[in-house]
Design a protein around this motif. Structure first.
Motif, PDB file in Angstrom:
ATOM      1  N   LEU A  79      91.645  11.598  91.376  1.00 50.96           N
ATOM      2  CA  LEU A  79      92.781  11.274  92.237  1.00 50.96           C
ATOM      3  C   LEU A  79      94.025  10.966  91.404  1.00 50.96           C
ATOM      4  CD1 LEU A  79      91.477   9.033  95.164  1.00 50.96           C
ATOM      5  CD2 LEU A  79      92.102  11.439  95.212  1.00 50.96           C
ATOM      6  N   ARG A  80      93.851  10.148  90.367  1.00 52.85           N
ATOM      7  CA  ARG A  80      94.995   9.805  89.510  1.00 52.85           C
ATOM      8  C   ARG A  80      95.644  11.071  88.950  1.00 52.85           C
ATOM      9  NH1 ARG A  80      95.271   8.150  84.041  1.00 52.85           N
ATOM     10  NH2 ARG A  80      93.978  10.013  83.751  1.00 52.85           N
ATOM     11  N   ASP A  81      94.822  12.006  88.495  1.00 53.05           N
ATOM     12  CA  ASP A  81      95.349  13.246  87.936  1.00 53.05           C
ATOM     13  C   ASP A  81      96.093  14.063  88.990  1.00 53.05           C
ATOM     14  OD1 ASP A  81      94.212  12.490  85.554  1.00 53.05           O
ATOM     15  OD2 ASP A  81      92.477  13.822  85.711  1.00 53.05           O
ATOM     16  N   ILE A  82      95.581  14.065  90.207  1.00 51.31           N
ATOM     17  CA  ILE A  82      96.244  14.787  91.300  1.00 51.31           C
ATOM     18  C   ILE A  82      97.592  14.146  91.619  1.00 51.31           C
ATOM     19  CG2 ILE A  82      96.122  15.244  93.777  1.00 51.31           C
ATOM     20  CD1 ILE A  82      93.129  15.819  93.376  1.00 51.31           C
ATOM     21  N   PHE A  83      97.636  12.824  91.703  1.00 48.14           N
ATOM     22  CA  PHE A  83      98.906  12.151  91.991  1.00 48.14           C
ATOM     23  C   PHE A  83      99.966  12.529  90.960  1.00 48.14           C
ATOM     24  CE2 PHE A  83      96.071   8.473  93.627  1.00 48.14           C
ATOM     25  CZ  PHE A  83      95.896   9.127  94.833  1.00 48.14           C
ATOM     26  N   ARG A  84      99.552  12.592  89.703  1.00 51.50           N
ATOM     27  CA  ARG A  84     100.510  12.895  88.643  1.00 51.50           C
ATOM     28  C   ARG A  84     101.015  14.323  88.723  1.00 51.50           C
ATOM     29  NH1 ARG A  84      98.343   9.761  83.152  1.00 51.50           N
ATOM     30  NH2 ARG A  84      98.978   7.673  83.831  1.00 51.50           N
TER      31      ARG A  84
ATOM     32  N   PRO B  99      94.623  20.072  89.175  1.00 50.73           N
ATOM     33  CA  PRO B  99      93.914  19.905  87.900  1.00 50.73           C
ATOM     34  C   PRO B  99      92.661  20.752  87.746  1.00 50.73           C
ATOM     35  CG  PRO B  99      94.727  17.784  88.640  1.00 50.73           C
ATOM     36  CD  PRO B  99      95.012  18.765  89.744  1.00 50.73           C
ATOM     37  N   GLN B 100      91.781  20.788  88.758  1.00 49.98           N
ATOM     38  CA  GLN B 100      90.537  21.535  88.592  1.00 49.98           C
ATOM     39  C   GLN B 100      90.786  23.025  88.427  1.00 49.98           C
ATOM     40  OE1 GLN B 100      87.663  20.669  91.635  1.00 49.98           O
ATOM     41  NE2 GLN B 100      86.920  18.847  90.581  1.00 49.98           N
ATOM     42  N   ALA B 101      91.725  23.571  89.208  1.00 48.49           N
ATOM     43  CA  ALA B 101      92.044  24.997  89.085  1.00 48.49           C
ATOM     44  C   ALA B 101      92.642  25.286  87.717  1.00 48.49           C
ATOM     45  CB  ALA B 101      93.014  25.405  90.184  1.00 48.49           C
ATOM     46  N   ARG B 102      93.469  24.374  87.248  1.00 49.06           N
ATOM     47  CA  ARG B 102      94.067  24.557  85.924  1.00 49.06           C
ATOM     48  C   ARG B 102      93.004  24.519  84.834  1.00 49.06           C
ATOM     49  NH1 ARG B 102      97.037  19.992  82.745  1.00 49.06           N
ATOM     50  NH2 ARG B 102      97.953  21.122  81.003  1.00 49.06           N
ATOM     51  N   HIS B 103      92.070  23.597  84.940  1.00 47.24           N
ATOM     52  CA  HIS B 103      90.992  23.507  83.950  1.00 47.24           C
ATOM     53  C   HIS B 103      90.210  24.817  83.884  1.00 47.24           C
ATOM     54  CE1 HIS B 103      90.847  18.830  84.430  1.00 47.24           C
ATOM     55  NE2 HIS B 103      91.968  19.274  83.916  1.00 47.24           N
ATOM     56  N   ARG B 104      89.889  25.381  85.080  1.00 49.93           N
ATOM     57  CA  ARG B 104      89.129  26.628  85.110  1.00 49.93           C
ATOM     58  C   ARG B 104      89.935  27.768  84.482  1.00 49.93           C
ATOM     59  NH1 ARG B 104      87.630  24.609  90.300  1.00 49.93           N
ATOM     60  NH2 ARG B 104      89.300  25.818  91.281  1.00 49.93           N
ATOM     61  N   ARG B 105      91.225  27.831  84.799  1.00 52.35           N
ATOM     62  CA  ARG B 105      92.056  28.904  84.252  1.00 52.35           C
ATOM     63  C   ARG B 105      92.144  28.817  82.734  1.00 52.35           C
ATOM     64  NH1 ARG B 105      97.182  28.844  82.625  1.00 52.35           N
ATOM     65  NH2 ARG B 105      97.674  26.879  83.689  1.00 52.35           N
ATOM     66  N   LEU B 106      92.434  27.617  82.219  1.00 48.93           N
ATOM     67  CA  LEU B 106      92.575  27.464  80.772  1.00 48.93           C
ATOM     68  C   LEU B 106      91.237  27.682  80.065  1.00 48.93           C
ATOM     69  CD1 LEU B 106      95.041  24.448  80.572  1.00 48.93           C
ATOM     70  CD2 LEU B 106      95.534  26.869  80.190  1.00 48.93           C
ATOM     71  N   HIS B 107      90.158  27.260  80.686  1.00 48.99           N
ATOM     72  CA  HIS B 107      88.828  27.492  80.121  1.00 48.99           C
ATOM     73  C   HIS B 107      88.612  28.983  79.900  1.00 48.99           C
ATOM     74  CE1 HIS B 107      84.500  28.394  80.565  1.00 48.99           C
ATOM     75  NE2 HIS B 107      84.305  27.280  79.895  1.00 48.99           N
ATOM     76  N   ASP B 108      88.980  29.787  80.897  1.00 44.54           N
ATOM     77  CA  ASP B 108      88.795  31.232  80.786  1.00 44.54           C
ATOM     78  C   ASP B 108      89.761  31.840  79.771  1.00 44.54           C
ATOM     79  OD1 ASP B 108      86.847  31.044  82.713  1.00 44.54           O
ATOM     80  OD2 ASP B 108      88.163  31.638  84.367  1.00 44.54           O
TER      81      ASP B 108
END
Length: 504
Positions: free
Chosen positions: A202-207, A328-337
Motif C-alpha cells: 500500500l505504501r508503495d502504491i500511495f507513493r 509497482p507490481q506491474a513495473r516489477h514484472r516489466r523490469l524483471h523481464d
C-alpha cells in the motif's frame, strides 16, 4: 499462573500457537492525503508547522462554521480505489461518527459509514520468497484526521502519569483515506509476513500515485492491526483485538506475532479474549490494553447534514483511471523481464529498496547487470556499514553510470573503481574528477609496465624457470608484484600478456 508485564498469561511460543490455532488478520490503513489544504476547509497543511497555526473555524469545530469538500482529496481517494481494483460509488455521502476526545474539537469525526467512495477491491501481495497472497478489500472511505495530543511528564509519552497534556489542532481536518480489508484468511504461520507485505505494498502504491508522501515515521501512513484466533480454518471467527496506530513495517509484523502468542495463552488458560483496542510498544514488541472496542452502533453514525452527497461522474472516474501510472507490481514484472534477472535476484533488489536506483543507473548508461553489481554489492555493503538506506548514500545513479563508463573504457579497473567510490562518497566530486585528482587512471603505456615486469622477473627467477618449463600457474605471482608496483593501476590482462612475452 505466570503473567507478563501487561497481565497476560505467559506467552505461548509463536510456532506452537500457529500449530494449534488459525490466525485471522484484518488491517485498517489510514493514509494522509498530500493535498495543499484540509478535507473540509482552506487551512493549509504541512508537517512540522508551529502548533495550532494551521486552523480555521471549521477545523476547530466552532459554531456556525460550515464544511466544504476538498475536490482534490476526492480525486485522490478515487485514484487509490482504482489502484486497489475497487468499484467506485456513483454516489456516496459523509456521516458523523460521534465520540468525545480532546483532539476531536467537534466531538464527532466527519467520515463515511455505509456509503464509502470505493468498495469491493483486492490487492495481490508478494512475500519475499515469491509467494503471492490475495488480500480482499472491503472498502476505502474518506474522512478527516484528528488533532494530536502530547502528554508531558508521563512514561513513554502516554497519558498515564502525565503532569499535563497539550493539544495541537494542526492535524485536525487533514484528509484521510481509510482502507479496510475483509478478514485475511489462509495465511497460517505466515500471517505476520502477509500483514507486513500488504502495508508495504500500500505504501508503495500511495507513493507512485503521488497522493501522499507516505512517510510512516511522520504518521502519513498508520495501520490498525486486527487479529483473532480460531481452532481450525473451518471454525467461526474468534474475538478480535485491534492494535492501534502501528507505524512501521517491522512493527506491523511484530504486533501480529505478539497478539498470536498472547491470545493463544489466554485461550489455553480457558479464558476469553476481550474485544478491545491495544497499544503497541516499540521497545519490546508487546501490546497492552487500550479501551474496550466500540462497535459501529456505539458511534451513533448519522448522515452529515452540512454536506451534499459526492457523485463522481463515470466520465470523470474513467479520466482518472486513464491517468494512473504504472503500478509497482506491474513495473516489477516489466523490469524483471527487461533486465533478465533471476526471480531471487529481482526479489533481493526490491527488498533492498534498490529498484529505483538500478533503473536510474541503467537510464544513465550502465547495463542492468553492472548497475545491480554496484548497488547490491559494494554500495549495499557500505550502506549497511554506515547504517543508512541505500538511497541515502552520498552518490547518485548518474555517478554510478559514469563510474561504469570509466571501467568499460579501460581507464580504470574494478579495484580502482572502489577507490573512486571512496572519493565520490567523501564529497570529492564526480568519478571523472576523482580519477584525475587522485591520479588513478590505469597505466596503459607499455614502457612503465615493462619496467615493473622486468623488476618482478629479476626478483623471482625460480618462477620464471617454472613458467618456461610449461607451468603457467605461478605467473600470477609476477602479475601480483607488477600490480603492487603500479599501485593497482595496471591492466592485469595486458600485464599477463607482456609477462608471457618477456619470459617466452
Amino acid at each position: 499462573m505466570t503473567t507478563t508485564t501487561h497481565g497476560t498469561p505467559a506467552l505461548v511460543s509463536y510456532d506452537d500457537a500457529v500449530r494449534r490455532y488459525d490466525p485471522v488478520i484484518g488491517i485498517e490503513v489510514h493514509v494522509e492525503l498530500g493535498t495543499r489544504t484540509k478535507m473540509f476547509c482552506p487551512a493549509e497543511q504541512s508537517f512540522g508547522a508551529e502548533p495550532n497555526t494551521q486552523t480555521t473555524p471549521v477545523s476547530l469545530g466552532l459554531p456556525g462554521a460550515l464544511p466544504v469538500v476538498n475536490g482534490t482529496a476526492v480525486e485522490y481517494a478515487i485514484r487509490i480505489g482504482l489502484a486497489l481494483n475497487c468499484q467506485i460509488a456513483e454516489s456516496c455521502r459523509f456521516a458523523r461518527k460521534n465520540y468525545f476526545y480532546p483532539d476531536v474539537p467537534k466531538n464527532f469525526q466527519t467520515s463515511q459509514y455505509d456509503e464509502p467512495i470505493a468498495f469491493e477491491g483486492w490487492l495481490d501481495v508478494e512475500l519475499e520468497d515469491g509467494t503471492v497472497h490475495r488480500v480482499e478489500i472491503e472498502r476505502a472511505h474518506m474522512e478527516e484526521d484528528a488533532g494530536k495530543n502530547t502528554h508531558v511528564g508521563g512514561s513513554a509519552g502516554r497519558i498515564h502519569g502525565a503532569e499535563y497534556s497539550l493539544v495541537d489542532y494542526n492535524r485536525a481536518g487533514v484528509p484521510l483515506v481509510e482502507i479496510v480489508t475483509k478478514p485475511i484468511t489462509g495465511a497460517g504461520e505466515r500471517a505476520p509476513e502477509v500483514a507486513r507485505a500488504y502495508v508495504q505494498a500500500l505504501r508503495d502504491i500511495f507513493r507512485v500515485l503521488d497522493v501522499s508522501e507516505a512517510r510512516m515515521e511522520r504518521g502519513n501512513v498508520r495501520a490498525d492491526v486486527n487479529l483473532s484466533l480460531r481452532a481450525t480454518p473451518e471454525s467461526p471467527l474468534g474475538t478480535r483485538t485491534e492494535t492501534k496506530n502501528v507505524n512501521s513495517f517491522r512493527s506491523v509484523e511484530r504486533a501480529v506475532r505478539y497478539e498470536v502468542s498472547r491470545q493463544a495463552a489466554i485461550l489455553d488458560a480457558g479464558e476469553t479474549v476481550i474485544q478491545e483496542t491495544r497499544h503497541f510498544h516499540e521497545e519490546d514488541g508487546s501490546t497492552s490494553p487500550g479501551r474496550v472496542k466500540s462497535d459501529a452502533e456505539d458511534y451513533r453514525y448519522f448522515p452529515e447534514p452540512d454536506l451534499v452527497p459526492v457523485a463522481p461522474s463515470r466520465e470523470w472516474v474513467e479520466e482518472i483511471r486513464a491517468t494512473l501510472p504504472e503500478l509497482p507490481q506491474a513495473r516489477h514484472r516489466r523490469l524483471h523481464d527487461e533486465w533478465g534477472f533471476a526471480d531471487a535476484e529481482m526479489r533481493d533488489v526490491v527488498n533492498a529498496g534498490a529498484l529505483d536506483l538500478i533503473e536510474a543507473t541503467v537510464a544513465a548508461g550502465a547495463t542492468p547487470a553492472a548497475a545491480r553489481k554496484w548497488w547490491m554489492g559494494e554500495l549495499a555493503r557500505r550502506a549497511k556499514q554506515d547504517e543508512v538506506e541505500l538511497a541515502d548514500l552520498a552518490i547518485t545513479p548518474a555517478q554510478i553510470g559514469e563510474l561504469q563508463r570509466l571501467v568499460d573504457s579501460g581507464r580504470i579497473n574494478d579495484k580502482i573503481a572502489r577507490q573512486v567510490l571512496d572519493g565520490v562518497l567523501a564529497g570529492e566530486g564526480d568519478p571523472e574528477a576523482v580519477v584525475v585528482a587522485r591520479g588513478l587512471e590505469v597505466v596503459s603505456d607499455d614502457g612503465p609496465l615493462l619496467e615493473a615486469i622486468d623488476a618482478a622477473l629479476a626478483a623471482q627467477p625460480d618462477i620464471v624457470e617454472k613458467v618456461r618449463g610449461g607451468n603457467q600457474g605461478p605467473v600470477g605471482a609476477i602479475i601480483g608484484a607488477v600490480m603492487k608496483a603500479t599501485k593497482g593501476q595496471a591492466d592485469a590482462k595486458r600485464v599477463r600478456e607482456l609477462v608471457l612475452e618477456r619470459i617466452g
